[in-house]
Write an enzyme that holds these catalytic residues in place. Sequence first.
Site, PDB file in Angstrom:
ATOM      1  N   VAL A 127     -79.911 -48.864  23.681  1.00  0.00           N
ATOM      2  CA  VAL A 127     -79.968 -47.423  23.938  1.00  0.00           C
ATOM      3  C   VAL A 127     -79.198 -46.619  22.904  1.00  0.00           C
ATOM      4  O   VAL A 127     -78.412 -47.161  22.133  1.00  0.00           O
ATOM      5  CB  VAL A 127     -79.439 -47.109  25.361  1.00  0.00           C
ATOM      6  N   GLU A 128     -79.422 -45.298  22.915  1.00  0.00           N
ATOM      7  CA  GLU A 128     -78.789 -44.350  21.990  1.00  0.00           C
ATOM      8  C   GLU A 128     -78.945 -44.789  20.537  1.00  0.00           C
ATOM      9  O   GLU A 128     -77.999 -44.736  19.750  1.00  0.00           O
ATOM     10  CB  GLU A 128     -77.309 -44.130  22.350  1.00  0.00           C
ATOM     11  N   GLY A 129     -80.135 -45.213  20.187  1.00  0.00           N
ATOM     12  CA  GLY A 129     -80.410 -45.693  18.844  1.00  0.00           C
ATOM     13  C   GLY A 129     -80.321 -47.199  18.810  1.00  0.00           C
ATOM     14  O   GLY A 129     -79.219 -47.756  18.804  1.00  0.00           O
TER      15      GLY A 129
END
Length: 838
Positions: free
Chosen positions: A501-503
């Site tokens: 997640v988040e990149g």
Amino acid sequence: MPTSLFVLAVALVALGLAYRNASGLAWIVAAALALVVAGATHALPYALTLAVALVGVIVGLPLAIPTLRRSLISDGVLRLYRRIMPPMSQTEREALEAGTVWWDGELFSGRPDWQRLLATRETALTPEERSFLANETETLCAMVSDWETTNVYKDLPPAAWDYIKEKGFFGMIIPKEYGGLGFSAYAHAEVITKLSTRSGTAAVTVMVPNSLGPGELLLHYGTDQQKRYYLPRLAKGIEVPCFALTNPYAGSDAAAIPDHAFVRWGEHDGKRVLGLCVTWDKRYITLGPVATLLGLAFRVYDPEHLLGEVDDLGITCALIPATHPGVVIGRRHMPLNAVFQNGPNSGRDVFIPMEWVIGGQPMIGKGWRMLMECLAAGRGISLPSSNTGLAMLTARSVGAYARVRTQFRLPIGKFEGIEEPLARIGGNLYVMDAARRLTATALDLGEKPGVLSAIAKYHITERARRIINDGMDVIGGKGICMGPSNFLGGAYMQHPVAITVEGANILTRSLIIFGQGAIRCHPYLLREMNATQEADHAKASVDFDRALFGHLRFALSNFVRTLVMGLTGTRLVRAPRDVAPATRRYYRQLTRFSAVLALLADVAAGSLGGALKRKEKLSARLGDLLSLLYLASATLHRYEAEGRQEADAPLLHWAVQDALFRMQGAVEGVAANFPNRLIGALVRFTVFPLGRWFAAPSDRLGHEVAQRLIAPSAARDRLTACVFLGGGDDDPVSLLERALAATLAVEPVQARIRAAVKAGTLDGELTPEAAPGLLTQRALRAGVIDAAEANLIATHHALVARVIAVDDFGQDLGASLLTPAIDKGAKTVAPARQRIVA
């Protein structure tokens, strides 16, 4: 003057000028003085001196006069750049320009200002923040357990949800004027780190509203009316927020989301108003299934030109109540058996008024910049903090287990094979926590360090993965049998969520860290790129000329500095004042690698141009070099900030030596795999003219680091400062702490018994069917130990038996037990049976 001496002197002066990155005027003055000296001392024949002077005038005059230089050189190069530079989309430009440049700019400078870093003081927690950590955060930790949350409630217990809302956990970043707690980024990070040592579900539930989401976006971009209405409701948990960005067809390429809206007239609250007709399909949305307020990202189109002449207005962010007609809240995802609320939502042709756009109508099309700037902050706290918490839990519990658990009559933590993973756990954790703290401090200074946040997210989650894997290897069978007494299995199963997640980490390493860092942090690249996009030709000519010739001097300086530092072993590099003497060599070597990074960035960009974007493996290795420079910087900063704790020195040395060794490997990887083999060979020689110098941390150093984990000490407490230890008698981590204390207390007693057996004064022969404690009774009767010591041995044996026990269940794997019994608001959970392993 002999000609050879003159030539040598000129070469040394030229090297000095290049090493110091001297100005063009300094070069001209030095050249003129050299010619005067040559003529006066006859160091060169008169005709040759005259010829050199003539060539110098022909070459130097255009370089010295900016107008002439631009017309003869810079403008032609600018035209070439404009032809070969790949086009930059608006979303790419916004991603590059979002956030700020901080210490990452120094690392790209080739000569970092270490005094600037060392003068940066870590954020000090306020009395209110310290109280919240010591009371509310501890209380929330005590209300949950990872096993019960995951297997009984499949969610946080209702009482925990109520407590989170009541005590303002959702409003940590919201200012007090709106009813929030108004905490610093550092305090926010501390809360998330502590919660993560107890329950991943609690940590995720708290961190999401305080990270990228409606609260953060409203604070920076919301209208006054939106802030006054929503922020108090978010702070008190009246509204539960989520932010919906990811589409099934646009994950890593989030800027390409197909979710869209058309500008339309429609009905709202019985009035005809201008608004947006939105269609979306989102998934992986944390808190989505229970959210009352959706933050939503979509692309806005205006085919009827109700707002202007542009059709595609760009990505936009809006707030939509979950109860609004047309909003569809989907069912839950189960991310690797984690039970934090996560799921899809969608809507088709949902009309919303323009006032629901975050920031109102003027902010239509500015959503991508908003998201990138907020992500720079949120990504620097949430996942770095939660994963540092997991690593602290691993270090504390696995270190204790390695001292309590014995095999072959020896604590397993004293076997060299076990010391190796323990050293990695301790050394990596020291780096992770240093980077977490420095990044949070940067945020409190007002920075939005997009590149450094990406580094922190990627490297802390990757090192946490390594730490958890090492921990599982150490505890063996204890870790693979799930149940209430398993302190690491849940983290092992669920950790890949953080990698994703988040990149996603592969994307972050291959494209973002260096790809964004090189352009954003390099002192000249972005200025050159901006000049190529400048419509005003006169301005573009001046800007490009300054950037180009500054860049050329910069590149020459870094080439010379890299070679000279490689030849001299950085002996000419000044270490910062007032740092620990044992660390000065590290500052010098990091300065060397800063120059190497700047040189390699220029070599890669200059020789590959736009093709560098497609050389992801090369970009990843260059990103590793930048990242390791930051991690090592943070480590040195931490050591100084904590007062140079001598007991922590092995952790510091392991961390920095490991970073230097990895930097060397990253450079070697770039040189060995550079598309142009000749350039690769030149890079290798320039950086390592005398060969590679750096080795991995030694076994002796690893032994010292491992020792910090397997016995109570101030160093161990500092390393695992955020671990929750108030879980009660049955909590596995608290049990390990008691067993560790008992083990250390009983070791001298057991050593005395072994010595008596060896001396023949105590019968140590035991048959397989001998009763437990028989040897202790013999020692007591023989006067080798007293009654108190015998009780100490018995207590120790009972605690160790509980520590090494694993949970077992009935044929249904405990399904019949996994139901909470509610009695007047209190909950009790039938425990799993434990088989005691002697």
